[in-house]
Scaffold this motif. Structure first.
Motif: not given
Length: 243
Positions: A120, A194-195, A123-124
């Protein structure tokens, strides 16, 4: 340069070898109905776990209750089955296999939490490239996995340096094999996801369970040869409460 080329070639070979499995799994893990049904099943399993912990196994320590909650959250009915077979005070007898399952579950709960936090953040929040996301996730899995061992040791009076060294010796093989397979599986299934995509989270959950299965025999060996204790026998807690 030859080394980099060799790694790239090996990665390509692995991807090709697992492509048939990927073609089957990705559509399943991207299906909203299937994933929604799984999520509902996980919710039911958590309800069963919490009911049993409250009604039949209140003797278990708060740490193990948290461990089993995370195991079931990650792996649903499989996690509940592991708890029922190895973690209740009502088990008929303990065994090496049960101790291996409990030890793996302990490691799994921390590493899984580390993966979720790491991926998280990487990437986020930081929007890093795939390679860096994998590296950060790997690092957080180690951090949380070690922390779940160091904390209880220090509560028992062990100094920080010794607790850290003990955690390093006992947990490194298990964490390493678990994360290599878990993160590797996640990359094979959802490296480009993607998230905000369903596949991102469903592949993460699936890969965690793969990591558990691969790490279990390693933990059995570590317990067998005394590198790890394998967590205490819950049946003895039940006997103590009955006295």
């Amino acid at each position: 340069m030859q080394s980099s080329g060799g790694v790239a070639e090996l990665t390509t070979r692995i991807e090709r070898a697992f492509e048939p499995a990927r073609e089957v799994l990705v559509p399943l893990l991207s299906n909203p109905l299937l994933v929604g049904g799984w999520a509902l099943l996980v919710f039911v399993c958590l309800g069963v776990l919490w009911w049993d912990l409250r009604q039949n196994n209140p003797q278990l320590g708060s740490m193990m209750k948290a461990v089993w909650t995370l195991v079931v959250l990650y792996s649903g009915p499989f996690g509940l089955g592991v708890y029922w077979y190895t973690g209740r005070t009502q088990i008929a007898h303990d065994s090496l296999w049960r101790r291996g399952f409990r030890s793996t579950s302990h490691c799994y709960s921390g590493c899984g939490a580390g993966e979720v936090v790491g991926i998280t953040l990487a990437q986020g929040v930081l929007a890093l490239s795939v390679g860096w996301v994998a590296a950060v996730t790997f690092g957080f899995a180690y951090l949380f996995g070690y922390g779940l061992t160091i904390g209880p040791l220090m509560q028992d009076g062990v100094g920080f340096v010794k607790a850290t060294w003990d955690a390093f010796l006992s947990e490194t093989p298990s964490i390493t094999i678990m994360e290599v397979f878990a993160i590797g599986t996640d990359l094979l299934l959802a490296a480009d996801a993607h998230m905000g995509e369903l596949l991102f989270w469903s592949a993460l959950a699936f890969s965690l369970s793969i990591g558990f299965l691969v790490a279990w025999p390693i933990n059995v060996l570590l317990v067998r040869y005394g590198v790890k204790e394998g967590m205490s026998n819950p049946a003895k807690m039940g006997e103590s409460a009955a006295e």
